[in-house]
Design an enzyme around this catalytic site. Structure first.
Site, PDB file in Angstrom:
ATOM      1  CB  SER A   1      -0.893   0.010   1.243  1.00 49.69           C
ATOM      2  OG  SER A   1      -1.535   1.263   1.401  1.00 49.69           O
TER       3      SER A   1
ATOM      4  CE1 TYR B   1      -3.308  -2.675   5.227  1.00 51.94           C
ATOM      5  CE2 TYR B   1      -2.706  -0.431   4.622  1.00 51.94           C
ATOM      6  CZ  TYR B   1      -3.117  -1.704   4.259  1.00 51.94           C
ATOM      7  OH  TYR B   1      -3.324  -2.001   2.942  1.00 51.94           O
TER       8      TYR B   1
END
Length: 263
Positions: free
Chosen positions: A136, A155
């Site tokens: 990401s 994350y």
């Protein structure tokens, strides 16, 4: 025509399902996800296009799930591994249940490494193979102060590990036929995070993300950022900054700012 086998995790929806659709014309598929019913729905669609499809329900947030998929990869016949499964777990760290920390890191960071390790012997023995790991852009967001960004400590940490892992692995495999890629999508219009991306104007459709990744793999890109123009220049700048930190920081004495009277 000989059909290679691709194994895709997180294949029941979103980017993973789009990889499966794009690969179905010339690959047989092993589809992995927690939701067996959703896997069954997409399998029927892909079989109608001529692909042989095996379903492997597994929860990659558990070590048992990782073992099940790693055992399948150990058969040595998978030539493309797409490690896409993940979860946001967006929350301030203080609000994250300690029991969830292991699960989130297992899914987002440990599982991709374990699956690559399981797939590599077969690929190296066959002299061909490719690995795509989905990370990401939030991997690079440690200093981002945009209030619209999610609370993402866990994350971002996991995806940063995935980026470092894939880029370093590419160096290890440089003298082999195995290709590696880390995919860095931004906001994507999928079910992810409750589907909020579908209402964001700059979200990219998942089919475009997957198509860009496969195109980047053909181009030999180790890093694929689907929405970024001038990617080569950005990566050159990143490598220069990394070199300045690593080479410049490896010195026998502390930097001057630590040696003055104010220190």
């Amino acid at each position: 025509m000989t059909r290679s086998i691709a194994l895709i995790t997180g294949a029941s929806s979103g980017i993973g399902a789009e990889y499966a659709r794009l690969l179905a014309d010339d690959h047989d598929l092993v589809l992995v996800a927690r939701r067996a019913d959703r896997l069954g729905d997409i399998a029927g669609e892909l079989r109608a296009r001529g692909a042989a499809v095996d379903l492997l329900p597994a929860d990659l947030g558990t070590h048992e799930g990782i073992t099940a998929v790693a055992d399948r990869l150990a058969a040595g016949d998978v030539r493309l591994l797409v490690s896409n499964a993940g979860a946001g777990g967006y929350a301030p760290l203080v609000d994250v249940d300690p029991a969830d920390i292991d699960r989130l890191f297992t899914l987002n960071a440990v599982a991709p490494v374990q699956l690559v390790r399981a797939a590599l012997p077969g690929m190296l023995s066959a002299g061909e193979g490719a690995i795509i790991t989905v990370a990401s852009l939030l991997a690079f967001s440690g200093g981002l102060e945009d209030p619209r960004a999610p609370r993402r400590t866990l994350y971002a940490a996991a995806k940063a590990a995935t980026v470092a892992f894939t880029r370093t692995l590419a160096g290890e495999l440089a003298d082999t036929p195995i290709r590696t890629q880390v995919l860095l999508p931004g906001v994507v219009a999928t079910e992810w995070n409750g589907g909020v991306g579908r209402d964001i104007p700059w979200a990219m459709p998942p089919q475009d993300v997957a198509a860009a990744s496969l195109a980047g793999l053909r181009l030999g890109e180790t890093v694929c950022t689907p929405g970024l123009e001038g990617q080569a220049a950005a990566l050159d700048a990143l490598r220069s900054a990394e070199s300045a930190l690593v080479t410049g920081g490896n010195q026998p004495t502390p930097a001057a700012r630590y040696r003055g009277p104010q220190a």
